[in-house]
Design an enzyme around this catalytic site. Structure first.
Site, PDB file in Angstrom:
ATOM      1  N   HIS A  25      28.578  42.262  53.564  1.00 41.84           N
ATOM      2  CA  HIS A  25      28.472  43.729  53.621  1.00 41.84           C
ATOM      3  C   HIS A  25      28.600  44.348  52.221  1.00 41.84           C
ATOM      4  O   HIS A  25      29.537  45.129  51.945  1.00 41.84           O
ATOM      5  CB  HIS A  25      29.539  44.316  54.565  1.00 41.84           C
ATOM      6  CG  HIS A  25      29.184  45.701  55.048  1.00 41.84           C
ATOM      7  ND1 HIS A  25      29.445  46.161  56.305  1.00 41.84           N
ATOM      8  CD2 HIS A  25      28.574  46.735  54.414  1.00 41.84           C
ATOM      9  CE1 HIS A  25      29.035  47.412  56.434  1.00 41.84           C
ATOM     10  NE2 HIS A  25      28.496  47.788  55.280  1.00 41.84           N
ATOM     11  N   ARG A  41      23.541  47.971  60.130  1.00 35.18           N
ATOM     12  CA  ARG A  41      24.746  47.700  60.913  1.00 35.18           C
ATOM     13  C   ARG A  41      24.514  46.470  61.778  1.00 35.18           C
ATOM     14  O   ARG A  41      23.407  46.253  62.293  1.00 35.18           O
ATOM     15  CB  ARG A  41      25.094  48.897  61.810  1.00 35.18           C
ATOM     16  CG  ARG A  41      25.678  50.087  61.065  1.00 35.18           C
ATOM     17  CD  ARG A  41      27.082  49.807  60.505  1.00 35.18           C
ATOM     18  NE  ARG A  41      27.657  50.937  59.813  1.00 35.18           N
ATOM     19  CZ  ARG A  41      27.610  51.124  58.481  1.00 35.18           C
ATOM     20  NH1 ARG A  41      27.017  50.250  57.692  1.00 35.18           N
ATOM     21  NH2 ARG A  41      28.190  52.182  57.932  1.00 35.18           N
TER      22      ARG A  41
HETATM   23  P1  NAP Z   1      19.897  58.744  56.619  1.00 39.83           P
HETATM   24  O1  NAP Z   1      19.591  59.388  55.307  1.00 39.83           O
HETATM   25  O2  NAP Z   1      20.584  59.537  57.645  1.00 39.83           O
HETATM   26  O3  NAP Z   1      18.494  58.216  57.181  1.00 39.83           O
HETATM   27  C1  NAP Z   1      18.345  57.700  58.462  1.00 39.83           C
HETATM   28  C2  NAP Z   1      16.866  57.423  58.726  1.00 39.83           C
HETATM   29  O4  NAP Z   1      16.748  56.716  59.960  1.00 39.83           O
HETATM   30  C3  NAP Z   1      16.039  58.696  58.843  1.00 39.83           C
HETATM   31  O5  NAP Z   1      14.785  58.520  58.236  1.00 39.83           O
HETATM   32  C4  NAP Z   1      15.884  58.835  60.350  1.00 39.83           C
HETATM   33  O6  NAP Z   1      14.707  59.478  60.786  1.00 39.83           O
HETATM   34  C5  NAP Z   1      15.801  57.393  60.767  1.00 39.83           C
HETATM   35  N1  NAP Z   1      16.130  57.260  62.186  1.00 39.83           N
HETATM   36  C6  NAP Z   1      17.307  57.520  62.808  1.00 39.83           C
HETATM   37  N2  NAP Z   1      17.215  57.287  64.123  1.00 39.83           N
HETATM   38  C7  NAP Z   1      15.940  56.890  64.342  1.00 39.83           C
HETATM   39  C8  NAP Z   1      15.227  56.500  65.503  1.00 39.83           C
HETATM   40  N3  NAP Z   1      15.814  56.479  66.713  1.00 39.83           N
HETATM   41  N4  NAP Z   1      13.935  56.157  65.368  1.00 39.83           N
HETATM   42  C9  NAP Z   1      13.323  56.190  64.162  1.00 39.83           C
HETATM   43  N5  NAP Z   1      13.957  56.538  63.010  1.00 39.83           N
HETATM   44  C10 NAP Z   1      15.241  56.888  63.112  1.00 39.83           C
HETATM   45  O7  NAP Z   1      20.768  57.428  56.401  1.00 39.83           O
HETATM   46  P2  NAP Z   1      20.862  56.540  55.067  1.00 39.83           P
HETATM   47  O8  NAP Z   1      21.745  57.158  54.068  1.00 39.83           O
HETATM   48  O9  NAP Z   1      19.494  56.156  54.646  1.00 39.83           O
HETATM   49  O10 NAP Z   1      21.647  55.256  55.644  1.00 39.83           O
HETATM   50  C11 NAP Z   1      21.116  54.484  56.697  1.00 39.83           C
HETATM   51  C12 NAP Z   1      22.130  53.458  57.142  1.00 39.83           C
HETATM   52  O11 NAP Z   1      22.279  52.439  56.155  1.00 39.83           O
HETATM   53  C13 NAP Z   1      23.557  53.977  57.313  1.00 39.83           C
HETATM   54  O12 NAP Z   1      23.704  54.653  58.536  1.00 39.83           O
HETATM   55  C14 NAP Z   1      24.368  52.708  57.256  1.00 39.83           C
HETATM   56  O13 NAP Z   1      24.491  52.159  58.546  1.00 39.83           O
HETATM   57  C15 NAP Z   1      23.518  51.785  56.393  1.00 39.83           C
HETATM   58  N6  NAP Z   1      24.156  51.480  55.095  1.00 39.83           N
HETATM   59  C16 NAP Z   1      24.511  50.202  54.846  1.00 39.83           C
HETATM   60  C17 NAP Z   1      25.096  49.877  53.637  1.00 39.83           C
HETATM   61  C18 NAP Z   1      25.436  48.452  53.305  1.00 39.83           C
HETATM   62  O14 NAP Z   1      26.079  48.200  52.296  1.00 39.83           O
HETATM   63  N7  NAP Z   1      25.015  47.500  54.100  1.00 39.83           N
HETATM   64  C19 NAP Z   1      25.315  50.870  52.684  1.00 39.83           C
HETATM   65  C20 NAP Z   1      24.939  52.174  52.978  1.00 39.83           C
HETATM   66  C21 NAP Z   1      24.346  52.485  54.201  1.00 39.83           C
HETATM   67  P3  NAP Z   1      14.426  61.020  60.490  1.00 39.83           P
HETATM   68  O15 NAP Z   1      14.074  61.046  59.021  1.00 39.83           O
HETATM   69  O16 NAP Z   1      13.279  61.321  61.348  1.00 39.83           O
HETATM   70  O17 NAP Z   1      15.701  61.750  60.804  1.00 39.83           O
HETATM   71  C1  GLV Z   2      28.231  51.064  54.153  1.00 44.89           C
HETATM   72  O1  GLV Z   2      27.892  50.290  54.992  1.00 44.89           O
HETATM   73  C2  GLV Z   2      28.110  52.483  54.267  1.00 44.89           C
HETATM   74  O2  GLV Z   2      27.744  52.962  55.353  1.00 44.89           O
HETATM   75  O3  GLV Z   2      28.394  53.179  53.268  1.00 44.89           O
END
Ligand code: NAP
Ligand code: GLV
Length: 313
Positions: free
Chosen positions: A276, A228
């Site tokens: 994005h 983000r």
């Molecule tokens: P997720 O499965 O919820 O994983 C989040 C990870 O971040 C977990 O490992 C969590 O730790 C860690 N985390 C959260 N807060 C933390 C902190 N304060 N300190 C250390 N680690 C922390 O999320 P995801 O599906 O991987 O997605 C992550 C992000 O990618 C989304 O929220 C979104 O913003 C972004 N995204 C971007 C796109 C794009 O096209 N650019 C697409 C999809 C997603 P724990 O394992 O300990 O809970």
């Molecule tokens: C894209 O940024 C998503 O969160 O799916």
């Protein structure tokens, strides 16, 4: 079951979703905002592409809001989802794979100097640069969730020295090391050539990519933000690049999107901008994830990928 499908779809996008969702889950009667208002009492679920405005208000029997986005920061901040309704985020292996492709492309381009060659081409400059081996490159992935684990696994498979960072210990892909909590991050940063951000945006992670963090990276390190825009302090990044401490930044996400035409990132020679697109939600694959949760709701089974509102992700 009555389901409202609503949100900020581009032209034709809602029809694509409707077609994919109706095939994946024929049991649904798919309603738009007006249809849901007319049948408010029977609407049991919402499938949303935020923002959704007030579309989810006044639906007394809503048992699930399924986001078509992986990140739910915007939905949570807006208050558009009633506080007592379970909110599920998008988790689709095809989307995680797309993210791992973007992370791999950025890391390969940095390791092999392909961004530098693109700059040289602009000057008609023919100058081979030193070729660096993958196993000498240290990649740190912030976040070891669905996206971070997929990216870390692909990078380790490619031969990089990969570490991840999360808040709690968790199972890791083969070949990936990890550290946890603030002290863990402090130990990883000085041993990082490429820092890839895949954290959710929460109060704890907003502005994490700032001058203090950049100063802890070794000179010449690069930053890849795929999560983000509000994770990054733009001016701190520009200073770290212009002062020569950081080598390059790959940015897919921005505090304001689309990135305003006058923003310095557009023309900075050491910044690569993507609109994005690191991992888009694809109706062809994501419809199955939505269908699985709708069926779970219909059967009274536990819902998957629910957001922990206390943690903010
Ligand atoms: P997720 O499965 O919820 O994983 C989040 C990870 O971040 C977990 O490992 C969590 O730790 C860690 N985390 C959260 N807060 C933390 C902190 N304060 N300190 C250390 N680690 C922390 O999320 P995801 O599906 O991987 O997605 C992550 C992000 O990618 C989304 O929220 C979104 O913003 C972004 N995204 C971007 C796109 C794009 O096209 N650019 C697409 C999809 C997603 P724990 O394992 O300990 O809970
Ligand atoms: C894209 O940024 C998503 O969160 O799916």
């Amino acid at each position: 079951m009555d389901v409202i499908l609503c949100g900020d779809f581009g032209p034709g996008e809602r029809d694509d979703w409707l077609s994919a969702l109706s095939s994946a889950w024929p049991a649904g009667r798919w309603l738009d905002v007006e249809g849901a208002r007319r049948s408010a009492a029977t609407v049991r679920a919402a499938v949303v592409f935020p923002p959704v405005g007030d579309a989810l208000q006044g639906l007394p029997n809503l048992g699930l809001v399924q986001s078509l986005w992986a990140g739910v920061d915007r939905l949570l901040a807006s208050g558009e989802v009633p506080a007592d309704v379970p909110l599920a985020r998008m988790v689709d292996p095809a989307m995680s794979r797309a993210m791992s492709e973007t992370a791999l492309w950025a890391t390969l381009s940095l390791q092999r100097g392909f961004f530098a060659y693109a700059r040289q081409q602009g000057r008609r400059l023919w100058r081979p640069l030193p070729q660096r081996r993958a196993e000498t490159w240290r990649v740190t992935v912030l976040g070891l969730g669905e996206m971070g684990r997929a990216a870390a696994a692909a990078l380790a498979h490619q031969g990089y020295r990969v570490s991840g960072w999360a808040s709690r210990p968790r199972e890791l892909p083969p070949g990936v090391g990890a550290a946890f909590g603030d002290a863990g991050l402090g130990s990883l940063l000085p041993k990082t050539d490429v820092l890839i951000n895949l954290l959710p945006l929460t109060t704890a992670t907003r502005g994490l990519l700032d001058a203090r963090l950049f100063a802890a990276l070794p000179p010449g390190a690069s930053v890849v933000n795929l999560a983000r825009g509000a994770h990054l302090v733009d001016d701190d990044l520009l200073q770290a690049l212009d002062g020569g401490h950081l080598g390059h930044a790959v940015l897919d996400v921005f505090a304001a999107e689309p990135l305003p035409p006058g923003h310095p990132f557009w023309t900075h020679p050491r910044v690569s901008v993507l609109p994005h697109v690191a991992a888009l939600t694809d109706p062809h694959t994501a419809a199955a994830a939505v269908a699985a949760n709708l069926q779970a709701l219909a059967d009274g089974r536990p819902l998957r990928h629910l957001v922990d509102r206390g943690r903010g992700y």
